[in-house]
Motif scaffolding. Structure first.
Motif, PDB file in Angstrom:
ATOM      1  N   PRO A  42       0.879  -1.186   0.032  1.00 14.74           N
ATOM      2  CA  PRO A  42       0.043  -0.006   0.074  1.00 14.74           C
ATOM      3  C   PRO A  42       0.675   1.204   0.061  1.00 14.74           C
ATOM      4  CG  PRO A  42      -1.145  -1.598   1.242  1.00 14.74           C
ATOM      5  CD  PRO A  42       0.404  -2.268   1.125  1.00 14.74           C
ATOM      6  N   TYR A  43       0.436   2.402  -0.746  1.00 16.28           N
ATOM      7  CA  TYR A  43       1.074   3.558  -1.033  1.00 16.28           C
ATOM      8  C   TYR A  43       0.186   4.576  -1.100  1.00 16.28           C
ATOM      9  CZ  TYR A  43       0.359   2.635  -5.905  1.00 16.28           C
ATOM     10  OH  TYR A  43       0.199   2.389  -7.455  1.00 16.28           O
ATOM     11  N   GLU A  44       0.492   5.643  -0.884  1.00 21.21           N
ATOM     12  CA  GLU A  44      -0.164   6.946  -1.018  1.00 21.21           C
ATOM     13  C   GLU A  44      -0.018   7.769  -2.375  1.00 21.21           C
ATOM     14  OE1 GLU A  44      -0.122   9.393   2.266  1.00 21.21           O
ATOM     15  OE2 GLU A  44       0.306   8.027   3.663  1.00 21.21           O
ATOM     16  N   SER A  57      11.177  13.866  -4.666  1.00 21.78           N
ATOM     17  CA  SER A  57      10.750  12.733  -3.510  1.00 21.78           C
ATOM     18  C   SER A  57      11.199  11.341  -4.025  1.00 21.78           C
ATOM     19  CB  SER A  57       9.488  12.544  -3.229  1.00 21.78           C
ATOM     20  OG  SER A  57       9.011  14.134  -2.929  1.00 21.78           O
ATOM     21  N   GLU A  58      11.686  10.600  -3.055  1.00 22.77           N
ATOM     22  CA  GLU A  58      12.190   9.080  -3.595  1.00 22.77           C
ATOM     23  C   GLU A  58      11.064   8.403  -3.372  1.00 22.77           C
ATOM     24  OE1 GLU A  58      15.070   8.348  -4.497  1.00 22.77           O
ATOM     25  OE2 GLU A  58      15.933  10.405  -4.658  1.00 22.77           O
ATOM     26  N   ARG A  59      11.179   7.177  -4.082  1.00 22.31           N
ATOM     27  CA  ARG A  59       9.814   6.396  -4.064  1.00 22.31           C
ATOM     28  C   ARG A  59       9.638   5.884  -2.759  1.00 22.31           C
ATOM     29  NH1 ARG A  59       8.414   2.463  -8.609  1.00 22.31           N
ATOM     30  NH2 ARG A  59       7.053   0.856  -7.712  1.00 22.31           N
ATOM     31  N   ASP A  60      10.552   5.554  -1.790  1.00 19.24           N
ATOM     32  CA  ASP A  60      10.463   5.356  -0.236  1.00 19.24           C
ATOM     33  C   ASP A  60       9.296   6.154   0.341  1.00 19.24           C
ATOM     34  OD1 ASP A  60      12.243   3.338  -0.658  1.00 19.24           O
ATOM     35  OD2 ASP A  60      13.757   4.218   0.869  1.00 19.24           O
ATOM     36  N   VAL A  61       9.222   7.233  -0.105  1.00 24.17           N
ATOM     37  CA  VAL A  61       8.301   8.102   0.940  1.00 24.17           C
ATOM     38  C   VAL A  61       6.716   7.994   0.475  1.00 24.17           C
ATOM     39  CG1 VAL A  61       9.954  10.031   0.753  1.00 24.17           C
ATOM     40  CG2 VAL A  61       7.770  10.103  -0.901  1.00 24.17           C
ATOM     41  N   ILE A  62       6.511   7.160  -0.387  1.00 27.61           N
ATOM     42  CA  ILE A  62       5.076   6.892  -0.792  1.00 27.61           C
ATOM     43  C   ILE A  62       4.295   6.008   0.079  1.00 27.61           C
ATOM     44  CG2 ILE A  62       5.369   7.648  -3.222  1.00 27.61           C
ATOM     45  CD1 ILE A  62       5.165   5.007  -4.165  1.00 27.61           C
ATOM     46  N   TYR A  63       5.060   4.958   0.608  1.00 30.51           N
ATOM     47  CA  TYR A  63       4.643   3.815   1.218  1.00 30.51           C
ATOM     48  C   TYR A  63       3.968   4.050   2.571  1.00 30.51           C
ATOM     49  CZ  TYR A  63       6.907   1.146  -2.500  1.00 30.51           C
ATOM     50  OH  TYR A  63       7.314   0.812  -3.635  1.00 30.51           O
ATOM     51  N   VAL A  64       2.543   3.469   2.623  1.00 28.63           N
ATOM     52  CA  VAL A  64       2.034   3.686   4.111  1.00 28.63           C
ATOM     53  C   VAL A  64       2.655   3.095   5.344  1.00 28.63           C
ATOM     54  CG1 VAL A  64      -0.464   3.494   5.220  1.00 28.63           C
ATOM     55  CG2 VAL A  64      -0.080   3.704   2.714  1.00 28.63           C
ATOM     56  N   ARG A 132      -1.558   5.028 -10.823  1.00 23.52           N
ATOM     57  CA  ARG A 132      -0.665   4.178  -9.953  1.00 23.52           C
ATOM     58  C   ARG A 132       0.735   4.617 -10.224  1.00 23.52           C
ATOM     59  NH1 ARG A 132      -2.797  -2.015 -11.406  1.00 23.52           N
ATOM     60  NH2 ARG A 132      -4.726  -1.653 -10.143  1.00 23.52           N
ATOM     61  N   VAL A 133       1.656   4.267  -9.206  1.00 24.77           N
ATOM     62  CA  VAL A 133       3.251   4.488  -9.130  1.00 24.77           C
ATOM     63  C   VAL A 133       3.801   4.396 -10.609  1.00 24.77           C
ATOM     64  CG1 VAL A 133       3.987   2.439  -8.146  1.00 24.77           C
ATOM     65  CG2 VAL A 133       5.178   4.539  -8.001  1.00 24.77           C
ATOM     66  N   GLY A 134       3.257   3.391 -11.247  1.00 22.76           N
ATOM     67  CA  GLY A 134       3.931   2.798 -12.682  1.00 22.76           C
ATOM     68  C   GLY A 134       3.499   4.029 -13.739  1.00 22.76           C
ATOM     69  N   ASP A 135       2.331   4.621 -13.617  1.00 25.26           N
ATOM     70  CA  ASP A 135       1.958   5.572 -14.388  1.00 25.26           C
ATOM     71  C   ASP A 135       2.799   6.660 -14.337  1.00 25.26           C
ATOM     72  OD1 ASP A 135      -0.191   4.090 -14.987  1.00 25.26           O
ATOM     73  OD2 ASP A 135      -1.553   4.702 -13.371  1.00 25.26           O
TER      74      ASP A 135
END
Ligand code: FAD
Length: 412
Positions: A42-44, A57-64, A132-135
């Motif tokens: 799950p991510y924001e 921002s890095e990818r790490d910041v998105i995760y819940v 989505r994050v891939g988008d």
């Protein structure tokens, strides 16, 4: 159904993850299964059109939560698998991998999906949408290579994506059916602020237009043709024409659907053991006295706490005021409250509208505050929320005067 049947959550995003967390926080120590059809935990999503898309921002910041949190909390997290049906009579969910899971209580947190453009050429290469994050990864790459971007739809995601495309150095045209951006949500007085913002950043805004076709060559997008015959060249087209709630499972299960899964103030659906929260839920709001479906982060963050407690049998209801935020260029804003399209009497501004440092208040005919929006002004959200929740007429002159503390108006 046995006593040790799991609590099952369909949709492993913000609402789903927060529901699992809230069940544990409320002391539930039985099995919890969280099912998601994305491969990421799950991510924001807000960073996907802001810092993450801009590359700041890095990818790490998105995760819940950290991955380990799910194991540590005893959450059976099943990613990359679609829930294909719900059988309310058997209390069972079927998954695309052929397995079935029985449930004691079920939460539907399936969110929403971008609305598809209904014009020829929508499936050409280079026509992208953002959920989505891939988008976001794909759009970021496209912006790095694109010189001309056309954004269809001047809603929040369209405008944030526009700002990111400008930051990447692309020429951007925004095509919007309405006469101003965001006009249904904000009304013309405040929508104009966003039109001016983008114009000042060199965006070509085209209002009152109808897209007829996405043009292409060898399967790749070349531009957009309008119903009035005009064409706009593009090597990337962003389709940002709104979202629709993911109600397919709930519909097939025979639940009541009405612009989302219809739930009461406890977030319970027409089936007493099935709840819904987040973008997919059209919930009765006790203070507003009507049902609303909120497509915003704070709702997906907070509703699950109510859903979890209600699933555990507590007498709770969800009555938070809707809240959302945006960041575009150097404009940051927060909005608290709810106004139906056109459902206000006037807008009162407090502060400097020209410099884009102000608070706007939407008032009804009795000068009650329906909603407030702070633009580049901070730490006023609590006071705005109290004004809205209070439901009392305010002195509009004092409301407009920055020398009068907002919290003094809320309590008067
Ligand atoms: C790019 C972007 C920027 C945003 N920015 C802001 C912002 O600035 N401010 C703000 O307030 N809000 C913002 N939002 C809105 C906010 O992100 C959403 O309100 C929030 O994500 C809703 O969370 P949710 O968990 O209800 O649904 P979702 O995030 O849509 O998650 C639902 C999950 O369920 C999965 N799913 C669906 N069906 C199934 C199934 N059958 N089986 C298994 N899994 C399934 C989906 O794939 C998804 O992973 C933004 C949204 C986007 C896309």
């Amino acid at each position: 159904m046995t006593a040790d049947m799991p609590y099952v959550i369909i949709g492993a995003s913000l609402a789903g993850a927060k529901a699992a967390e809230a069940l544990r926080d409320a002391g539930f120590d039985g099995p919890i299964t969280l099912i998601g059809n994305e491969n990421d935990r799950p991510y924001e999503r807000p960073p996907l059109s802001k810092g993450y898309l801009l590359g700041s921002s890095e990818r790490d910041v998105i995760y819940v939560h950290p991955l380990q949190w799910y194991a540590d909390s005893g959450i059976d997290l099943r990613l990359g698998v679609e829930a294909t049906s719900i059988d309310p009579a058997a209390h069972q969910v079927s998954l695309a991998d052929g397995s079935t899971i029985g449930y004691a209580k079920l939460l539907i947190a399936t969110g929403s999906s971008p609305r598809r453009l209904q014009v020829p050429g929508s499936d050409l290469d280079g026509v992208l949408s953002l959920r989505r994050v891939g988008d976001s990864d794909q759009i970021k790459k496209a912006f790095e290579e694109a010189s001309r971007v056309v954004v269809i739809g001047a809603g929040w995601i369209g405008l944030e994506t526009t700002a990111a495309a400008r930051a990447a150095g692309a020429d951007v045209t925004v095509l919007e059916m309405a006469e101003l951006p965001l006009v249904r949500v904000l009304g013309p007085e405040v929508a104009q602020v966003f039109a001016d913002l983008h114009t000042e950043h060199g965006v070509d805004l085209q209002f009152g237009v109808q897209v007829a076709e996405i043009t292409g060559h060898d399967g790749k997008v070349t531009g957009v043709r309008l119903a009035d015959g005009r064409t706009f060249e593009a090597d990337t087209v962003i389709a940002a024409v709104g979202i629709t709630p993911n109600t397919e499972l709930a519909t097939a299960a025979g639940l009541e659907i009405d612009n989302g899964v219809r739930v009461d103030a406890q977030l319970r659906s027409s089936d007493p053991d099935i709840y819904a929260a987040g973008d997919v839920a059209n919930a009765y709001h006790p203070l507003l006295g009507r049902r609303i479906r909120v497509e915003h982060w704070a709702n997906a963050l907070n509703q699950p706490q109510t859903a979890a407690r209600a699933m555990l049998g507590e007498d709770v209801s969800y009555d938070r005021m809707p809240y959302f935020f945006t960041d575009q260029y150097d404009l940051g804003m927060e909005y608290t409250g709810f106004v139906e399209p056109g459902g206000y009497s006037r807008v009162v501004f407090r502060g400097d509208k020209e410099r884009r440092e102000f608070v706007a208040f939407w008032l009804d005919q009795d000068d009650r505050v329906l909603a407030g929006m702070n633009v580049n002004v901070w730490d006023v959200t609590d006071a705005i929320r109290e004004l809205v929740r209070g439901g009392q007429p305010v002195d509009a002159g004092k409301l407009a005067d920055p020398a009068v503390p907002l919290d003094s108006l809320a309590s008067s």
